[in-house]
Design a protein around this motif. Structure first.
Motif, short mmCIF file in Angstrom:
data_model
loop_
_atom_site.label_atom_id
_atom_site.label_comp_id
_atom_site.label_asym_id
_atom_site.label_seq_id
_atom_site.Cartn_x
_atom_site.Cartn_y
_atom_site.Cartn_z
N ASP A 1 0.81 -1.22 0.00
CA ASP A 1 0.00 0.00 0.00
C ASP A 1 0.85 1.27 0.00
N PHE A 2 2.17 1.10 0.19
CA PHE A 2 3.07 2.25 0.17
C PHE A 2 3.69 2.39 -1.22
N LEU A 3 4.01 3.61 -1.58
CA LEU A 3 4.53 3.89 -2.91
C LEU A 3 5.99 4.33 -2.84
N PRO A 4 6.81 3.87 -3.79
CA PRO A 4 8.21 4.33 -3.80
C PRO A 4 8.29 5.78 -4.28
N GLN A 5 9.37 6.45 -3.89
CA GLN A 5 9.59 7.82 -4.34
C GLN A 5 9.76 7.84 -5.86
N GLU A 6 9.39 8.93 -6.45
CA GLU A 6 9.42 9.02 -7.91
C GLU A 6 10.83 8.82 -8.45
N GLY A 7 10.95 7.93 -9.43
CA GLY A 7 12.23 7.69 -10.08
C GLY A 7 13.18 6.81 -9.29
N GLU A 8 12.73 6.23 -8.16
CA GLU A 8 13.62 5.42 -7.32
C GLU A 8 13.28 3.94 -7.48
N GLN A 9 14.32 3.12 -7.70
CA GLN A 9 14.13 1.68 -7.80
C GLN A 9 14.16 1.06 -6.41
N VAL A 10 13.07 0.37 -6.07
CA VAL A 10 12.96 -0.23 -4.74
C VAL A 10 12.59 -1.70 -4.87
N ASN A 11 13.28 -2.56 -4.13
CA ASN A 11 12.94 -3.97 -4.10
C ASN A 11 11.93 -4.22 -2.99
N TYR A 12 10.67 -4.52 -3.35
CA TYR A 12 9.70 -4.79 -2.30
C TYR A 12 8.48 -5.52 -2.86
N ASP A 13 7.82 -6.24 -1.97
CA ASP A 13 6.51 -6.82 -2.28
C ASP A 13 5.68 -6.70 -1.01
N GLU A 14 4.73 -7.58 -0.82
CA GLU A 14 3.84 -7.44 0.33
C GLU A 14 4.58 -7.60 1.66
N PHE A 15 5.61 -8.46 1.68
CA PHE A 15 6.29 -8.75 2.95
C PHE A 15 7.78 -8.39 2.96
N PHE A 16 8.33 -8.03 1.81
CA PHE A 16 9.77 -7.84 1.72
C PHE A 16 10.08 -6.46 1.15
N TYR A 17 11.09 -5.79 1.75
CA TYR A 17 11.43 -4.44 1.31
C TYR A 17 12.90 -4.17 1.62
N GLU A 18 13.60 -3.54 0.69
CA GLU A 18 14.99 -3.13 0.97
C GLU A 18 15.42 -2.01 0.01
N SER A 19 16.43 -1.27 0.46
CA SER A 19 17.16 -0.32 -0.40
C SER A 19 16.29 0.75 -1.05
N GLY A 20 15.63 1.54 -0.26
CA GLY A 20 14.88 2.64 -0.86
C GLY A 20 13.97 3.31 0.13
N GLU A 21 13.09 4.18 -0.40
CA GLU A 21 12.18 4.94 0.45
C GLU A 21 10.76 4.80 -0.09
N LEU A 22 9.85 4.44 0.81
CA LEU A 22 8.43 4.30 0.47
C LEU A 22 7.63 5.36 1.21
N SER A 23 6.52 5.79 0.64
CA SER A 23 5.71 6.81 1.32
C SER A 23 4.23 6.47 1.21
N LYS A 24 3.46 7.02 2.15
CA LYS A 24 2.00 6.82 2.16
C LYS A 24 1.37 8.04 2.80
N ASN A 25 0.41 8.65 2.11
CA ASN A 25 -0.33 9.78 2.68
C ASN A 25 -1.54 9.26 3.45
N ILE A 26 -1.68 9.71 4.68
CA ILE A 26 -2.82 9.30 5.52
C ILE A 26 -3.57 10.56 5.95
N ASN A 27 -4.83 10.65 5.60
CA ASN A 27 -5.64 11.81 5.97
C ASN A 27 -6.49 11.48 7.20
N PHE A 28 -6.55 12.42 8.14
CA PHE A 28 -7.40 12.20 9.32
C PHE A 28 -7.95 13.54 9.79
#
Length: 360
Positions: free
Chosen positions: A306-333
């Motif tokens: 549900d998180f998105l990588p930064q624009e133009g950045e290659q990130v290795n990740y799936d539902e349970f695995f993530y490495e080498s990068g930055e992910l972001s998620k906007n949460i409104n409340f």
């Protein structure tokens, strides 16, 4: 001028500077060129008293500078050899220095220091005879120069293990004597605490109290020493509650406490003090809210996908695995508070653990 340079050379290495010995040579030439008897022979060939005194004092200064210079040469040679780990040769050199000048406090201290280092590395059990000899060297240095704190400090260090068992109060007094000679030196305080805690095999409560008091003073003088101070306490107590209690009396060491907690993987305690270091007291804010505040809305569960990588950045990740990068998620409340529960697990790779940085 010659007299001044000669006296200076008794205490410093001014003739190691070419300009100084050239000045001395020129001054000597001028002095002898002013001898009126060379050009106007007088009936009385006796040397005036003031000239005799100048010549005599100058000769004493020159001989003295050669004498002390030779002693200092062997002293510095011993220091150089010791740095190169040639300890036997260093000991021989410092003994030669003492043979030339037995009244050098530095040489007596250096002899004790080298002998102590050799005794520590000796595979045989250390003898009380060799310890006594080392202590005598330090005590001679103290007698010749009572103002240098390290002489007293090393003498106390040699007596620490014995006195910690037989007379802890006397041991504390010895270290106090050394610290009194340099009261604004926080590093010396930390070194004294290291010795006290290292020598204390019986968990003496009085020694621990003195050690903590000295660490507190050291941190107040230099907050950068706080992390090493917590490490010292942890090494000898392994008690988190005691460490945190000590912090309450030394709030200036907050940054060091956070560093210590990170280094020793004490993450349960880390969160509170890390946030406090950044001016956030989340626990106080949480207590202001009623327990029911957290149950007004059903939780929303997010996975890595549900998180998105930064624009133009290659990130290795799936539902349970993530490495080498930055992910972001906007949460409104809409409410003024939000609880985020983050679960993460890492595995070691190439002898290091990954680090997860969370920016809100």
């Amino acid at each position: 001028a010659i007299l001044a340079l000669g006296i200076h050379s008794l205490f410093d290495f001014n003739f190691h500077i070419p300009a100084n010995w050239l000045m001395a040579a020129v001054a000597a030439g001028i002095l002898f060129s002013l001898d009126n008897d060379q050009f106007y022979p007088a009936k009385d060939k006796k040397l005036p008293l003031y000239k005799s005194m100048v010549v005599g004092i100058s000769l004493v200064a020159i001989v003295g500078s050669l004498f002390f210079g030779a002693s200092d040469y062997y002293y510095w040679a011993a220091k150089s050899l010791f740095k190169q780990k040639a300890k036997k040769e260093a000991l021989q050199s410092i003994q030669t220095s003492l043979l030339i000048n037995p009244h050098s406090a530095e040489s007596h201290y250096m002899k004790g220091f080298i002998s102590r280092s050799m005794a520590k590395n000796d595979t045989k059990a250390p003898s009380s005879k060799s310890d006594d000899e080392i202590i005598r060297n330090f005590d001679k240095a103290i007698k010749l120069n009572p103002y240098e704190p390290m002489y007293d400090f090393m003498s106390a260090r040699m007596k620490a293990k014995t006195l910690a068992k037989t007379d802890p109060a006397e041991l504390v007094q010895l270290y106090k004597k050394a610290l009194a000679k340099d009261p604004n030196n926080p590093v010396l305080l930390v070194m004294a605490v290291k010795d006290l805690l290292g020598a204390d095999q019986k968990n003496n409560a009085d020694l621990r109290l003195v050690a903590k008091d000295w660490l507190k003073k050291a941190i107040e003088m230099d907050p950068d020493l706080s992390e090493i101070s917590y490490e010292l306490l942890w090494r000898h107590e392994k008690n988190v509650a005691s460490i945190l209690s000590f912090y309450q009396s030394t709030p200036t060491g907050l940054k060091g406490l956070v560093g210590f907690l990170e280094k020793n993987d004490l993450w349960k305690q880390h969160r509170k003090y890390f946030l406090k270091m950044h001016g956030i007291d989340s626990d106080t804010q949480k207590k202001k809210l009623s327990e029911g505040s957290w149950n007004e809305k059903s939780p929303e569960i997010l996975a890595l996908k549900d998180f998105l990588p930064q624009e133009g950045e290659q990130v290795n990740y799936d539902e349970f695995f993530y490495e080498s990068g930055e992910l972001s998620k906007n949460i409104n409340f809409r409410n003024s508070y939000l609880r985020l529960v983050l679960n993460a697990k890492s595995s070691m790779a190439r002898n290091t653990y990954p680090v997860l940085h969370i920016r809100v």
